[in-house]
Scaffold this motif. Structure first.
Motif, PDB file in Angstrom:
ATOM      1  N   TYR A  63      -1.381   5.766  -4.549  1.00 44.63           N
ATOM      2  CA  TYR A  63      -1.552   6.971  -3.630  1.00 44.63           C
ATOM      3  C   TYR A  63      -3.006   7.264  -3.330  1.00 44.63           C
ATOM      4  CZ  TYR A  63       3.218   7.095  -5.486  1.00 44.63           C
ATOM      5  OH  TYR A  63       4.325   6.871  -5.866  1.00 44.63           O
ATOM      6  N   GLY A  64      -3.739   6.311  -3.535  1.00 44.29           N
ATOM      7  CA  GLY A  64      -5.432   6.609  -3.143  1.00 44.29           C
ATOM      8  C   GLY A  64      -5.920   5.679  -2.224  1.00 44.29           C
ATOM      9  N   PRO A  65      -7.262   5.843  -1.813  1.00 38.77           N
ATOM     10  CA  PRO A  65      -7.686   5.206  -0.628  1.00 38.77           C
ATOM     11  C   PRO A  65      -7.964   3.656  -0.795  1.00 38.77           C
ATOM     12  CG  PRO A  65      -9.306   6.330  -1.831  1.00 38.77           C
ATOM     13  CD  PRO A  65      -8.046   6.407  -2.568  1.00 38.77           C
ATOM     14  N   THR A  66      -8.072   2.851  -0.037  1.00 38.12           N
ATOM     15  CA  THR A  66      -8.325   1.380   0.078  1.00 38.12           C
ATOM     16  C   THR A  66      -9.827   1.366  -0.345  1.00 38.12           C
ATOM     17  OG1 THR A  66      -8.570   1.359   2.516  1.00 38.12           O
ATOM     18  CG2 THR A  66      -6.416   0.493   1.715  1.00 38.12           C
ATOM     19  N   GLY A  67     -10.097   0.068  -0.706  1.00 38.91           N
ATOM     20  CA  GLY A  67     -11.467  -0.201  -0.670  1.00 38.91           C
ATOM     21  C   GLY A  67     -12.315   0.148  -2.115  1.00 38.91           C
ATOM     22  N   ILE A  68     -11.255   0.632  -3.223  1.00 39.01           N
ATOM     23  CA  ILE A  68     -11.713   1.238  -4.350  1.00 39.01           C
ATOM     24  C   ILE A  68     -10.665   0.565  -5.422  1.00 39.01           C
ATOM     25  CG2 ILE A  68     -10.680   3.428  -4.136  1.00 39.01           C
ATOM     26  CD1 ILE A  68     -13.990   2.961  -6.105  1.00 39.01           C
ATOM     27  N   THR A 108       0.766  -1.118  -0.138  1.00 36.60           N
ATOM     28  CA  THR A 108       0.009   0.051  -0.064  1.00 36.60           C
ATOM     29  C   THR A 108       0.906   1.369  -0.120  1.00 36.60           C
ATOM     30  OG1 THR A 108      -1.882  -0.818   1.239  1.00 36.60           O
ATOM     31  CG2 THR A 108      -1.571   1.345   1.359  1.00 36.60           C
ATOM     32  N   SER A 109       0.616   2.185  -0.783  1.00 38.88           N
ATOM     33  CA  SER A 109       1.322   3.452  -1.029  1.00 38.88           C
ATOM     34  C   SER A 109       0.778   4.193  -0.039  1.00 38.88           C
ATOM     35  CB  SER A 109       1.547   3.906  -2.384  1.00 38.88           C
ATOM     36  OG  SER A 109       0.263   3.805  -2.796  1.00 38.88           O
ATOM     37  N   LYS A 126     -24.488  -2.026 -14.937  1.00 36.99           N
ATOM     38  CA  LYS A 126     -24.779  -3.308 -14.917  1.00 36.99           C
ATOM     39  C   LYS A 126     -23.848  -4.020 -14.003  1.00 36.99           C
ATOM     40  CE  LYS A 126     -23.831  -6.759 -18.609  1.00 36.99           C
ATOM     41  NZ  LYS A 126     -23.700  -7.036 -19.792  1.00 36.99           N
ATOM     42  N   TYR A 127     -22.585  -3.597 -13.907  1.00 39.95           N
ATOM     43  CA  TYR A 127     -21.637  -4.095 -13.078  1.00 39.95           C
ATOM     44  C   TYR A 127     -21.610  -3.172 -11.724  1.00 39.95           C
ATOM     45  CZ  TYR A 127     -21.091  -7.534 -16.416  1.00 39.95           C
ATOM     46  OH  TYR A 127     -21.181  -8.366 -17.638  1.00 39.95           O
ATOM     47  N   GLU A 128     -22.267  -2.453 -11.471  1.00 40.78           N
ATOM     48  CA  GLU A 128     -22.116  -1.697 -10.227  1.00 40.78           C
ATOM     49  C   GLU A 128     -23.117  -1.575  -9.317  1.00 40.78           C
ATOM     50  OE1 GLU A 128     -20.752   2.321 -11.276  1.00 40.78           O
ATOM     51  OE2 GLU A 128     -18.656   1.489 -11.912  1.00 40.78           O
ATOM     52  N   ALA A 129     -23.552  -2.745  -8.909  1.00 39.76           N
ATOM     53  CA  ALA A 129     -24.956  -2.988  -7.740  1.00 39.76           C
ATOM     54  C   ALA A 129     -24.657  -2.465  -6.728  1.00 39.76           C
ATOM     55  CB  ALA A 129     -25.063  -4.471  -7.823  1.00 39.76           C
ATOM     56  N   GLY A 130     -25.604  -1.815  -6.351  1.00 38.40           N
ATOM     57  CA  GLY A 130     -25.784  -1.096  -4.590  1.00 38.40           C
ATOM     58  C   GLY A 130     -24.991   0.384  -4.706  1.00 38.40           C
ATOM     59  N   THR A 131     -24.837   0.856  -3.599  1.00 34.47           N
ATOM     60  CA  THR A 131     -24.130   2.052  -3.566  1.00 34.47           C
ATOM     61  C   THR A 131     -22.825   2.008  -3.538  1.00 34.47           C
ATOM     62  OG1 THR A 131     -25.993   2.946  -1.982  1.00 34.47           O
ATOM     63  CG2 THR A 131     -23.940   4.136  -1.830  1.00 34.47           C
ATOM     64  N   PRO A 132     -22.013   2.702  -4.496  1.00 34.30           N
ATOM     65  CA  PRO A 132     -20.645   2.583  -4.518  1.00 34.30           C
ATOM     66  C   PRO A 132     -19.704   3.142  -3.651  1.00 34.30           C
ATOM     67  CG  PRO A 132     -21.514   3.899  -6.203  1.00 34.30           C
ATOM     68  CD  PRO A 132     -22.576   3.496  -5.468  1.00 34.30           C
ATOM     69  N   ASP A 133     -18.381   3.030  -3.743  1.00 32.36           N
ATOM     70  CA  ASP A 133     -17.706   3.787  -2.821  1.00 32.36           C
ATOM     71  C   ASP A 133     -17.469   5.151  -3.512  1.00 32.36           C
ATOM     72  OD1 ASP A 133     -15.907   4.813  -1.280  1.00 32.36           O
ATOM     73  OD2 ASP A 133     -14.157   3.209  -1.598  1.00 32.36           O
ATOM     74  N   ILE A 134     -18.387   6.057  -3.181  1.00 32.95           N
ATOM     75  CA  ILE A 134     -18.363   7.361  -3.992  1.00 32.95           C
ATOM     76  C   ILE A 134     -17.332   8.122  -3.743  1.00 32.95           C
ATOM     77  CG2 ILE A 134     -19.813   9.492  -4.722  1.00 32.95           C
ATOM     78  CD1 ILE A 134     -22.405   7.879  -3.163  1.00 32.95           C
ATOM     79  N   GLU A 135     -16.944   8.297  -2.538  1.00 30.70           N
ATOM     80  CA  GLU A 135     -15.799   9.115  -1.998  1.00 30.70           C
ATOM     81  C   GLU A 135     -14.368   8.454  -2.448  1.00 30.70           C
ATOM     82  OE1 GLU A 135     -12.537   8.649   0.641  1.00 30.70           O
ATOM     83  OE2 GLU A 135     -14.138   7.715   1.083  1.00 30.70           O
ATOM     84  N   GLY A 136     -14.620   7.275  -2.503  1.00 30.05           N
ATOM     85  CA  GLY A 136     -13.235   6.433  -2.807  1.00 30.05           C
ATOM     86  C   GLY A 136     -13.038   6.591  -4.304  1.00 30.05           C
ATOM     87  N   PHE A 172      -9.268  -7.087 -20.868  1.00 28.89           N
ATOM     88  CA  PHE A 172      -9.472  -6.404 -19.319  1.00 28.89           C
ATOM     89  C   PHE A 172      -8.282  -6.008 -18.621  1.00 28.89           C
ATOM     90  CE2 PHE A 172     -12.067 -10.244 -20.170  1.00 28.89           C
ATOM     91  CZ  PHE A 172     -13.571  -9.544 -19.954  1.00 28.89           C
ATOM     92  N   TYR A 173      -8.338  -4.773 -17.853  1.00 28.26           N
ATOM     93  CA  TYR A 173      -7.014  -4.357 -17.123  1.00 28.26           C
ATOM     94  C   TYR A 173      -7.726  -4.071 -15.789  1.00 28.26           C
ATOM     95  CZ  TYR A 173      -2.424  -2.307 -16.356  1.00 28.26           C
ATOM     96  OH  TYR A 173      -1.279  -2.088 -15.940  1.00 28.26           O
ATOM     97  N   ALA A 174      -7.053  -4.535 -14.716  1.00 29.12           N
ATOM     98  CA  ALA A 174      -7.377  -4.462 -13.215  1.00 29.12           C
ATOM     99  C   ALA A 174      -6.606  -3.648 -12.292  1.00 29.12           C
ATOM    100  CB  ALA A 174      -8.026  -5.680 -12.656  1.00 29.12           C
ATOM    101  N   PHE A 175      -6.920  -2.641 -11.718  1.00 28.20           N
ATOM    102  CA  PHE A 175      -6.069  -2.202 -10.532  1.00 28.20           C
ATOM    103  C   PHE A 175      -6.620  -1.511  -9.459  1.00 28.20           C
ATOM    104  CE2 PHE A 175      -7.098   1.703 -13.106  1.00 28.20           C
ATOM    105  CZ  PHE A 175      -7.209   2.670 -12.352  1.00 28.20           C
ATOM    106  N   SER A 176      -5.905  -1.400  -8.293  1.00 30.21           N
ATOM    107  CA  SER A 176      -6.248  -0.989  -7.187  1.00 30.21           C
ATOM    108  C   SER A 176      -6.025   0.538  -6.659  1.00 30.21           C
ATOM    109  CB  SER A 176      -5.918  -1.854  -5.973  1.00 30.21           C
ATOM    110  OG  SER A 176      -6.040  -3.097  -6.106  1.00 30.21           O
TER     111      SER A 176
END
Ligand code: PMP
Length: 408
Positions: free
Chosen positions: A230-235, A33-34, A274-284, A221-225
């Motif tokens: 330098y950003g938050p966890t959970g997104i 984690t940075s 279609k792939y973002e069910a529920g309230t997302p991590d808006i602030e994240g 497909f390309y995935a990252f965190s």
């Protein structure tokens, strides 16, 4: 001419200005984690102090603003990785979640079945192994693994031999978190495409260090965190090509991902919802976009050049210490040095380093099969970020020398 002044950057990272066990903190656990600059914290604070509201479908101003800010974050990600469409950017909780989205929807789609092959590499993090094992268990497909050479690079000849028309998907990391190897993903993608296989790139370790252009790469497909850039966890993010995602079924059901619901039948929303069910991590998402802006203000090339200088300095000095073994000797590496001292346990080394204020990661780095390939249970790993300095590299080397003496 690369230009990056880590000392002025450090002023943006209050967490770095502290002592651990009476020594200045030398934070070299960036691959896990940075740290987060003030600008990112300010984006979170601003969101909660001015516009916090649930997004979409509301008549009131705050909800409109939150929706706009959330979608602006999507545009920032899209521009940064050069996706053709903004709706090809799906917000997830991280890399792991993004890979699970792809493996689950592919399982459900029936596009992969008995007789088909999924190819991964021996360098993968557990999160790019286990979801594919699960897919193979569910579908009857076979998992094949590209072997790793002694220098920590993937065996491209073995990969070429492995490719045939049964290969439906190739999933590899761009940069290895355990060894730092930069994979030749352009070649890997081109070879997979010659057999019409889908390609997923785990970019968790590449995004903090390299310019990534998904259109140029041609991956599906390309995935990252967020927390490694330098950003938050959970997104995190899944980039997926529109023409592929449109043919895959939804995965998680709930609010946002629907167009119309009756008890008899539900129709699904378009991408990306279609792939973002529920309230997302808006602030994240907003804070992660601020982190991307932060990296771009420094310049990705400048970050890479600076980190390479640190990596070279540390590697050269480590090589001079008796009993040190570095895992991953290929020159194509980014910001990671994995090493051991003699037969000493990596955990003992990590504890001694911590006493001297140096934060390393020790263990298998979620890459147990890779550790087994080298006949070890783990390593000590130093990993660099834009705010690390040459003085910190020297403190790290001094600490390794002392630890080595203490371990005997
Ligand atoms: N892949 C790689 C290469 C990683 O380094 C990591 C994080 N260590 C992951 C996947 C998983 O990322 P996350 O835990 O953020 O989902």
């Amino acid at each position: 001419m690369p230009h990056l002044d880590p000392n002025s950057i450090r002023a943006d990272f209050p967490i770095l200005d502290q002592e651990i066990n009476g020594r200045p903190l030398v934070y070299l656990d960036n691959a896990a984690t940075s740290q987060t600059p003030r600008q990112v914290m300010e984006a979170s604070r601003d969101y909660y102090s001015r516009i916090n509201a649930n997004i979409h479908r509301a008549a009131h101003k705050l909800a409109r603003e939150a929706t706009l800010a959330h979608e602006a974050a999507r545009s920032t990600v899209s521009r940064h990785m050069n996706s053709r469409h903004e709706h090809e950017i799906i917000f997830t909780s991280g890399t792991t979640d993004a890979i699970n989205l792809v493996s689950n929807t592919l399982s459900l789609s029936g596009k992969i079945g008995r007789g088909d092959t999924v190819v991964i590499s021996g360098l993968e993090h557990h999160s790019n192994i286990v979801p594919w094992q699960m897919l193979c268990e569910r579908t009857g497909a076979t998992l094949k693994v590209i072997p790793v050479l002694d220098d920590g690079s993937v065996d491209m000849e073995a990969y070429a031999d492995m490719l045939d028309d049964s290969v439906r998907l190739v999933a590899v990391n761009h940069v290895s978190n355990a060894l730092g190897t930069i994979n030749p993903i352009e070649e890997i993608i081109a070879a997979a495409k010659a057999h019409e296989a889908l390609v997923l790139i785990d970019g968790a370790q590449a995004m903090p260090h390299l310019n990534v252009d998904v259109q140029q790469l041609g991956c599906d497909f390309y995935a990252f965190s967020g927390h490694k850039i330098y950003g938050p966890t959970g997104i995190g993010v899944l980039f997926g090509k529109e023409e592929i995602l449109d043919t895959l079924p939804p995965w998680r059901g709930g609010g946002e991902m629907i167009k119309e619901v009756t008890f008899e039948h539900t129709t699904y929303n378009d991408l990306p919802f279609k792939y973002e069910a529920g309230t997302p991590d808006i602030e994240g998402a907003i804070a992660m976009a601020a982190a991307i802006d932060y990296m771009n203000a420094l310049g990705m090339e400048n970050i890479a050049a600076h980190e390479n200088t640190l990596q070279e300095r540390a590697t050269a000095a480590l090589q001079d210490i008796d009993g040190i073994r570095i895992y991953g000797t290929t020159p194509n590496k980014a910001s990671v040095i994995s090493f051991s001292i003699g037969s000493h346990h990596h955990y003992d080394l990590g504890m001694l380093m911590d006493q001297m204020g140096v934060a390393l990661r020790t263990g298998h780095h979620c890459c147990q099969p890779l550790m087994a390939r080298f006949g070890i249970t783990g390593t000590a790993r130093a990993s660099f970020a834009a705010y690390n300095t040459e003085e910190e590299v020297d403190l790290f080397i001094e600490a390794v020398k002392k630890a080595s003496m203490m371990l005997g």
